[in-house]
Each structure stands twice: as C-alpha cells, then as structure tokens.
Design a protein around this motif. Structure first.
Motif, PDB file in Angstrom:
ATOM      1  N   VAL A   1       0.932  -1.263   0.014  1.00 34.53           N
ATOM      2  CA  VAL A   1      -0.155   0.061   0.102  1.00 34.53           C
ATOM      3  C   VAL A   1       0.916   1.230   0.013  1.00 34.53           C
ATOM      4  CG1 VAL A   1      -0.182   0.130   2.574  1.00 34.53           C
ATOM      5  CG2 VAL A   1      -2.097   0.996   1.021  1.00 34.53           C
ATOM      6  N   ARG A   2       0.458   2.461  -0.605  1.00 36.91           N
ATOM      7  CA  ARG A   2       1.330   3.541  -0.802  1.00 36.91           C
ATOM      8  C   ARG A   2       0.502   4.695  -0.952  1.00 36.91           C
ATOM      9  NH1 ARG A   2       6.230   4.684  -3.258  1.00 36.91           N
ATOM     10  NH2 ARG A   2       6.323   2.491  -4.264  1.00 36.91           N
ATOM     11  N   ALA A   3       1.002   5.752  -0.088  1.00 42.41           N
ATOM     12  CA  ALA A   3       0.426   7.112   0.107  1.00 42.41           C
ATOM     13  C   ALA A   3       1.481   7.984  -0.165  1.00 42.41           C
ATOM     14  CB  ALA A   3      -0.680   7.009   1.315  1.00 42.41           C
ATOM     15  N   GLY A   4       1.666   8.666  -1.271  1.00 44.85           N
ATOM     16  CA  GLY A   4       2.631   9.708  -1.372  1.00 44.85           C
ATOM     17  C   GLY A   4       3.952   8.999  -1.313  1.00 44.85           C
ATOM     18  N   GLN A   5       5.129   9.376  -0.455  1.00 54.11           N
ATOM     19  CA  GLN A   5       6.180   8.702  -0.197  1.00 54.11           C
ATOM     20  C   GLN A   5       6.153   7.390   0.540  1.00 54.11           C
ATOM     21  OE1 GLN A   5       8.860   9.462  -2.231  1.00 54.11           O
ATOM     22  NE2 GLN A   5       7.343  10.915  -3.209  1.00 54.11           N
ATOM     23  N   ASP A   6       4.967   7.284   1.254  1.00 53.01           N
ATOM     24  CA  ASP A   6       5.108   5.955   2.324  1.00 53.01           C
ATOM     25  C   ASP A   6       4.494   4.825   1.659  1.00 53.01           C
ATOM     26  OD1 ASP A   6       5.864   7.903   4.479  1.00 53.01           O
ATOM     27  OD2 ASP A   6       3.879   8.418   5.004  1.00 53.01           O
ATOM     28  N   ARG A   7       5.307   3.847   1.709  1.00 51.93           N
ATOM     29  CA  ARG A   7       4.973   2.485   1.354  1.00 51.93           C
ATOM     30  C   ARG A   7       5.342   1.563   2.182  1.00 51.93           C
ATOM     31  NH1 ARG A   7       7.124  -1.748  -1.585  1.00 51.93           N
ATOM     32  NH2 ARG A   7       6.088  -2.696  -3.114  1.00 51.93           N
ATOM     33  N   LEU A   8       4.399   0.518   2.722  1.00 48.07           N
ATOM     34  CA  LEU A   8       4.596  -0.709   3.318  1.00 48.07           C
ATOM     35  C   LEU A   8       4.246  -1.969   2.424  1.00 48.07           C
ATOM     36  CD1 LEU A   8       3.030   0.516   6.644  1.00 48.07           C
ATOM     37  CD2 LEU A   8       5.350   0.103   6.169  1.00 48.07           C
ATOM     38  N   SER A   9       4.784  -2.957   2.598  1.00 47.93           N
ATOM     39  CA  SER A   9       4.424  -4.275   2.119  1.00 47.93           C
ATOM     40  C   SER A   9       4.718  -5.496   2.771  1.00 47.93           C
ATOM     41  CB  SER A   9       5.183  -4.395   0.692  1.00 47.93           C
ATOM     42  OG  SER A   9       6.458  -4.634   1.061  1.00 47.93           O
ATOM     43  N   ALA A  10       3.961  -6.469   2.551  1.00 45.19           N
ATOM     44  CA  ALA A  10       4.263  -7.908   3.154  1.00 45.19           C
ATOM     45  C   ALA A  10       4.056  -8.955   2.125  1.00 45.19           C
ATOM     46  CB  ALA A  10       3.285  -8.025   4.169  1.00 45.19           C
ATOM     47  N   SER A  11       5.197  -9.941   2.301  1.00 47.00           N
ATOM     48  CA  SER A  11       5.341 -10.959   1.313  1.00 47.00           C
ATOM     49  C   SER A  11       4.772 -12.304   1.992  1.00 47.00           C
ATOM     50  CB  SER A  11       6.695 -11.254   1.075  1.00 47.00           C
ATOM     51  OG  SER A  11       7.251  -9.966   0.274  1.00 47.00           O
ATOM     52  N   TYR A  12       4.135 -13.098   1.380  1.00 45.09           N
ATOM     53  CA  TYR A  12       3.507 -14.325   1.621  1.00 45.09           C
ATOM     54  C   TYR A  12       4.045 -15.625   0.557  1.00 45.09           C
ATOM     55  CZ  TYR A  12       0.652 -10.888   4.489  1.00 45.09           C
ATOM     56  OH  TYR A  12       0.311 -10.074   5.511  1.00 45.09           O
ATOM     57  N   ALA A  13       4.362 -16.808   1.377  1.00 46.43           N
ATOM     58  CA  ALA A  13       4.593 -17.699   0.614  1.00 46.43           C
ATOM     59  C   ALA A  13       3.549 -18.437   0.081  1.00 46.43           C
ATOM     60  CB  ALA A  13       5.425 -18.888   1.668  1.00 46.43           C
ATOM     61  N   ALA A  14       3.300 -19.319  -0.737  1.00 41.14           N
ATOM     62  CA  ALA A  14       2.401 -19.921  -1.518  1.00 41.14           C
ATOM     63  C   ALA A  14       1.538 -20.735  -0.385  1.00 41.14           C
ATOM     64  CB  ALA A  14       2.833 -20.693  -2.579  1.00 41.14           C
ATOM     65  N   ASP A  15       2.240 -21.447   0.580  1.00 39.39           N
ATOM     66  CA  ASP A  15       1.601 -22.321   1.565  1.00 39.39           C
ATOM     67  C   ASP A  15       1.002 -21.625   2.586  1.00 39.39           C
ATOM     68  OD1 ASP A  15       3.945 -21.473   2.728  1.00 39.39           O
ATOM     69  OD2 ASP A  15       4.437 -23.426   3.228  1.00 39.39           O
TER      70      ASP A  15
END
Length: 253
Positions: free
Chosen positions: A198-212
């Motif tokens: 998710v991004r708003a302006g210069q702020d960005r956060l993310s999360a990665s998840y495995a297939a399982d």
C-alpha cells in the motif's frame, strides 16, 4: 506527548536479531527507507543500537524478511525503555503520588466497563454496549502504522474503496474510519506466493507471503486521513495489479 526513546547497546538480542533480519532481506538502508515509513538515518540508528526502534518498524522489517513478527516483538518488549534519571533538583525528593496518564486511561476504561456491566445487568438493557468497549480498535492513526488490520481490530469497520479484478486474484483498497488507516488486501483463487503493498505519497509498506500461507492476504496499514490518493497493489505469480482512488475522486461505498 511523545516519550523519549531510550538507546540500546549493539550487543542486545534485539539489535542482533534486527541485523540478521536486515541481512536476510538483502536490502540496503536506502532500500529499507523506500519500503517503510522510516528514513535511512533512522534505520542506521536502529541497526547500530543507538536508538530504540518503534514497534511498527520492528514489525515492518520482520515482514520484509519473511519472518514471524511475534518472537521479534517479544524481544522488543523485553528490551523496554530504560528509566530516565531524575533532574538534579528533584533527586532525593519523595515521589509524587500522581498516576501517569496511561494508568489514568486504564482506570477510566475499567470504570467505563464496570458502568456498562452495571447498566447491562438491568432488565431490558442490551449487552452489546459492553462488547463494543472491549473489542474496539487497539490503535488509531500513526499508532496503527505498520500493524496488520485483523490483529488491531481495524478490519472490523473496514470499507472497500476500490477494487481491481484479475483472472487469478482480486485486489482491494480497504479503509477503516475508526482507525484512520488504509491497506491493500488480495484474495487469490489458487495457492501462490504474493506480495501485498500500500502506498500514499512517499510512504509505502508491503508484506510477502509464501504460497503455502493460507492466512496472509493484507499489507500493513498506513495512517491516512482519507483513502483518496492511496494505491493498493498486489503481485501474484509475477503479475502486478493496483487499484486506488484519485485525490479528486469521491467514493461513498
């Protein structure tokens, strides 16, 4: 009021663990700053032990490394904030009996719950008033930054503000009025690895998840005043899909 953040020592377990997580991500300090709400200099202080990192920063780094945040948060809580020495003019004086604001807030909450229980015990009074007090959001605005919506109860009043549909998944921009936060949510139709951001302006956060991983489907939350101008994205199987509201766009959904 902001409390001073205590410093840590480089050999503390928390600092050692944060360095390990940073190495696992393979990201430079500049890359960490680009993918989180914290600056390059802030990450330098956190990873060298010269400043205690905020809890959302610990959670964000852990998720970038694809690790379970719970043990790292436990280290963060165990480290605590060292007590600040009293000013010279106050040393030797008896301690005040005033309670800190946090304690007063807890007492006020307890009193409100007790009052609600008393009212609910009367004939004809509905019980949900008590449940509302006990299950409300656990954070608001910037205290929610980097947290996950389900754990913080922000998902309870979440609204879908924008959606994009792909052949294998849907991406939604979600917004909680009670928490003042927005996040990205993806629903996949078959088990596949995914990164949600998710991004708003210069702020960005993310999360990665495995297939399982059958439970992870949302990005961390960003503190926003409005869902306008926020972009929600998900990358699944090498395909990227994004959705969001333009700043001038109005959505009542």
């Amino acid at each position: 009021m902001r409390h001073p953040q205590g410093s840590t020592t480089p050999d503390e377990p928390l600092v050692v663990r944060l360095r390990e997580l940073r190495e696992r991500t393979g990201l430079s300090l500049a890359a960490l700053a680009a993918r989180t709400p914290y600056s390059k200099s802030a990450w330098h202080r956190y990873l060298t032990g010269t400043q205690r990192p905020p809890r959302p920063a610990v959670v964000a780094l852990t998720r970038l490394a694809g690790a379970d945040p719970a043990p790292v948060v436990a280290l963060w809580e165990a480290a605590g904030d060292p007590p600040a020495p009293a000013p010279p003019e106050q040393r030797g004086r008896p301690r005040s009996r005033w309670l800190p604001l946090s304690a007063l807030a807890l007492l006020g909450t307890a009193a409100a719950v007790a009052a609600a229980v008393t009212v609910a015990a009367r004939p004809g009074t509905p019980v949900p008033a008590v449940q509302t007090l006990l299950t409300g959001p656990r954070c608001h605005a910037y205290s929610c930054q980097g947290e996950l919506p389900v754990a913080s109860v922000c998902a309870r009043d979440a609204q879908t503000k924008s959606t994009v549909t792909d052949s294998g998944y849907d991406v939604r921009l979600r917004y909680s009025p009670a928490c003042g936060t927005a996040w990205s949510e993806v629903r996949v139709r078959s088990p596949r690895a995914r990164e949600v951001s998710v991004r708003a302006g210069q702020d960005r956060l993310s999360a990665s998840y495995a297939a399982d991983d059958s439970t992870g489907y949302s990005s961390p939350m960003l503190a926003v005043r409005s869902p306008r101008g926020v972009e929600a994205c998900a990358e699944v199987g090498g395909q990227l899909a994004c959705t969001g509201l333009d700043v001038e766009e109005v959505d009542e959904g």
